[in-house]
Design a protein around this motif. Structure first.
Motif, PDB file in Angstrom:
ATOM      1  N   VAL A  91      61.612 -34.500  70.478  1.00  0.00           N
ATOM      2  CA  VAL A  91      61.168 -33.406  71.360  1.00  0.00           C
ATOM      3  C   VAL A  91      62.385 -32.702  71.953  1.00  0.00           C
ATOM      4  CG1 VAL A  91      60.041 -32.917  73.569  1.00  0.00           C
ATOM      5  CG2 VAL A  91      58.918 -34.396  71.885  1.00  0.00           C
ATOM      6  N   GLU A  92      63.349 -33.477  72.411  1.00  0.00           N
ATOM      7  CA  GLU A  92      64.568 -32.907  72.980  1.00  0.00           C
ATOM      8  C   GLU A  92      65.318 -32.067  71.948  1.00  0.00           C
ATOM      9  OE1 GLU A  92      68.791 -34.467  74.972  1.00  0.00           O
ATOM     10  OE2 GLU A  92      67.264 -35.903  74.348  1.00  0.00           O
ATOM     11  N   LEU A  93      65.450 -32.580  70.731  1.00  0.00           N
ATOM     12  CA  LEU A  93      66.171 -31.854  69.684  1.00  0.00           C
ATOM     13  C   LEU A  93      65.487 -30.534  69.350  1.00  0.00           C
ATOM     14  CD1 LEU A  93      67.061 -34.753  67.217  1.00  0.00           C
ATOM     15  CD2 LEU A  93      68.632 -33.515  68.719  1.00  0.00           C
ATOM     16  N   LEU A  94      64.157 -30.541  69.298  1.00  0.00           N
ATOM     17  CA  LEU A  94      63.457 -29.307  68.936  1.00  0.00           C
ATOM     18  C   LEU A  94      63.620 -28.254  70.019  1.00  0.00           C
ATOM     19  CD1 LEU A  94      60.160 -29.014  67.036  1.00  0.00           C
ATOM     20  CD2 LEU A  94      60.654 -27.460  68.907  1.00  0.00           C
ATOM     21  N   HIS A  95      63.478 -28.649  71.289  1.00  0.00           N
ATOM     22  CA  HIS A  95      63.643 -27.669  72.374  1.00  0.00           C
ATOM     23  C   HIS A  95      65.041 -27.064  72.349  1.00  0.00           C
ATOM     24  CE1 HIS A  95      59.960 -27.672  74.752  1.00  0.00           C
ATOM     25  NE2 HIS A  95      59.844 -28.960  74.508  1.00  0.00           N
ATOM     26  N   ARG A  96      66.038 -27.858  71.997  1.00  0.00           N
ATOM     27  CA  ARG A  96      67.413 -27.353  71.981  1.00  0.00           C
ATOM     28  C   ARG A  96      67.705 -26.493  70.759  1.00  0.00           C
ATOM     29  NH1 ARG A  96      71.099 -32.475  74.165  1.00  0.00           N
ATOM     30  NH2 ARG A  96      70.295 -32.462  76.304  1.00  0.00           N
ATOM     31  N   ALA A  97      66.932 -26.682  69.696  1.00  0.00           N
ATOM     32  CA  ALA A  97      67.213 -25.966  68.448  1.00  0.00           C
ATOM     33  C   ALA A  97      66.630 -24.561  68.429  1.00  0.00           C
ATOM     34  CB  ALA A  97      66.675 -26.763  67.264  1.00  0.00           C
ATOM     35  N   VAL A  98      65.537 -24.330  69.144  1.00  0.00           N
ATOM     36  CA  VAL A  98      64.873 -23.020  69.123  1.00  0.00           C
ATOM     37  C   VAL A  98      65.506 -22.119  70.183  1.00  0.00           C
ATOM     38  CG1 VAL A  98      62.666 -21.812  69.383  1.00  0.00           C
ATOM     39  CG2 VAL A  98      62.728 -24.097  68.350  1.00  0.00           C
ATOM     40  N   PRO A  99      65.886 -20.896  69.830  1.00  0.00           N
ATOM     41  CA  PRO A  99      66.580 -20.017  70.780  1.00  0.00           C
ATOM     42  C   PRO A  99      65.670 -19.334  71.794  1.00  0.00           C
ATOM     43  CG  PRO A  99      66.366 -18.915  68.674  1.00  0.00           C
ATOM     44  CD  PRO A  99      65.842 -20.306  68.478  1.00  0.00           C
ATOM     45  N   HIS A 100      64.404 -19.687  71.820  1.00  0.00           N
ATOM     46  CA  HIS A 100      63.450 -19.149  72.785  1.00  0.00           C
ATOM     47  C   HIS A 100      62.814 -20.313  73.551  1.00  0.00           C
ATOM     48  CE1 HIS A 100      63.845 -15.604  70.291  1.00  0.00           C
ATOM     49  NE2 HIS A 100      63.296 -16.229  69.262  1.00  0.00           N
ATOM     50  N   GLU A 125      79.849 -21.274  74.073  1.00  0.00           N
ATOM     51  CA  GLU A 125      79.635 -20.744  72.729  1.00  0.00           C
ATOM     52  C   GLU A 125      78.851 -19.447  72.800  1.00  0.00           C
ATOM     53  OE1 GLU A 125      78.642 -23.748  69.605  1.00  0.00           O
ATOM     54  OE2 GLU A 125      78.350 -25.059  71.348  1.00  0.00           O
ATOM     55  N   ALA A 126      79.451 -18.381  72.309  1.00  0.00           N
ATOM     56  CA  ALA A 126      78.794 -17.076  72.331  1.00  0.00           C
ATOM     57  C   ALA A 126      77.529 -17.094  71.482  1.00  0.00           C
ATOM     58  CB  ALA A 126      79.761 -16.010  71.814  1.00  0.00           C
ATOM     59  N   GLU A 127      76.521 -16.370  71.952  1.00  0.00           N
ATOM     60  CA  GLU A 127      75.250 -16.225  71.246  1.00  0.00           C
ATOM     61  C   GLU A 127      74.460 -17.526  71.133  1.00  0.00           C
ATOM     62  OE1 GLU A 127      74.252 -13.169  70.525  1.00  0.00           O
ATOM     63  OE2 GLU A 127      76.168 -12.502  71.341  1.00  0.00           O
ATOM     64  N   GLN A 128      74.868 -18.560  71.861  1.00  0.00           N
ATOM     65  CA  GLN A 128      74.142 -19.825  71.841  1.00  0.00           C
ATOM     66  C   GLN A 128      73.420 -20.032  73.178  1.00  0.00           C
ATOM     67  OE1 GLN A 128      73.910 -22.012  69.117  1.00  0.00           O
ATOM     68  NE2 GLN A 128      74.875 -20.270  68.093  1.00  0.00           N
ATOM     69  N   VAL A 129      72.303 -20.755  73.137  1.00  0.00           N
ATOM     70  CA  VAL A 129      71.578 -21.101  74.357  1.00  0.00           C
ATOM     71  C   VAL A 129      71.508 -22.615  74.480  1.00  0.00           C
ATOM     72  CG1 VAL A 129      70.211 -18.993  74.424  1.00  0.00           C
ATOM     73  CG2 VAL A 129      69.336 -20.991  73.196  1.00  0.00           C
ATOM     74  N   VAL A 130      71.404 -23.080  75.721  1.00  0.00           N
ATOM     75  CA  VAL A 130      71.298 -24.511  75.987  1.00  0.00           C
ATOM     76  C   VAL A 130      70.146 -24.734  76.975  1.00  0.00           C
ATOM     77  CG1 VAL A 130      73.740 -24.971  75.579  1.00  0.00           C
ATOM     78  CG2 VAL A 130      72.979 -24.367  77.876  1.00  0.00           C
ATOM     79  N   GLN A 131      69.682 -25.956  77.028  1.00  0.00           N
ATOM     80  CA  GLN A 131      68.606 -26.277  77.970  1.00  0.00           C
ATOM     81  C   GLN A 131      69.109 -26.138  79.397  1.00  0.00           C
ATOM     82  OE1 GLN A 131      66.099 -29.683  76.909  1.00  0.00           O
ATOM     83  NE2 GLN A 131      66.155 -30.327  79.048  1.00  0.00           N
TER      84      GLN A 131
END
Length: 254
Positions: A91-100, A125-131
């Motif tokens: 669950v944690e990996l999926l939330h972090r992998a999707v950019p929305h 990291e440019a253009e990256q999102v994190v939880q």
């Protein structure tokens, strides 16, 4: 509650439906940080499905942008796991992998879990999102959480100021169901301040319950009468505080 029942409760416009299978290799490429994560994805996941895409022009809720994040859309996904798989890491990996921001329905061993989290721009990291902040998650009771919970989940009953408020609304709804695990009754929060107070009370309640269990174990092993009396007195104080917190959870934390 099944995934289909969840979608009925959300009452999303037909135009938002995607119903598209997501290859596991995408999660391996974008979410797996270690070889262990890659094995877990391959061995534990049965199927990932993109159920719906909530874009502003489809749901009538504006996008959100501030210095930390830009929500152009939100998503509803389902994650089906193979029997016996522990869901937390996947669950944690999926939330972090999707950019929305994602409302995720995870099924394993005939149980359904719901989770959602905020995202922010990465500072490194440019253009990256994190939880951003903790993941809000809950196991849905077998009866589906009751009619009040299913009503509260509906898109029409969420804040509509912008997509950030919508995501936060789902987080608060899930948090209210989490509180209902302790009170036996689902009571939606009526404001952000109330939701925050309830969440804090719930964390304190569960911390005290763990403390009480430890004290009971110590009291059973204690041979000195005076020490037994002291431990039992401490237990009574904790029990009284837990009951006070339970009442706050039942009435909405006020």
């Amino acid at each position: 509650m099944t995934v289909d029942q969840l979608l009925q409760a959300l009452a999303l416009p037909d135009s938002t439906r995607v119903q598209q299978r997501v290859p596991k290799k995408l999660l391996v490429e974008h979410g797996a940080a270690t070889a262990q994560d890659k094995r877990l994805i391959q061995d534990g996941i049965d199927e990932i499905t993109w159920l719906a895409s909530l874009k502003p022009h489809l749901i009538g809720v504006p996008e959100h942008e501030d210095e930390h994040r830009h929500y152009r859309e939100a998503a509803v996904l389902s994650l089906s796991l193979r029997p016996g798989t522990r869901p937390a890491r996947l669950v944690e990996l999926l939330h972090r992998a999707v950019p929305h921001p994602v409302l995720l329905a995870t099924t394993v061993d005939d149980s359904l879990g719901l989770s959602v989290a905020h995202l922010r721009r990465s500072q490194t990291e440019a253009e990256q999102v994190v939880q951003d902040g903790p993941l809000m998650s809950v196991q849905v009771p077998p009866e589906g959480g009751g009619a009040a919970f299913r009503t509260a989940l509906a898109l029409a009953n969420q804040p509509r100021t912008d997509l950030f408020a919508l995501v936060q609304g789902w987080m608060d709804t899930i948090a209210a169901l989490d509180a209902a695990q302790e009170t036996g009754s689902f009571v939606p929060s009526t404001s952000r301040a109330q939701a925050e107070a309830r969440h804090a009370a719930l964390q304190q309640f569960r911390g005290l319950r763990a403390q009480a269990a430890e004290l009971r174990a110590r009291a059973m092993k204690e041979r000195q009468l005076a020490r037994q009396v002291a431990l039992n007195e401490e237990l009574r104080s904790i029990s009284a505080l837990m009951e006070s917190l339970r009442q706050k959870l039942m009435v909405g934390g006020g």
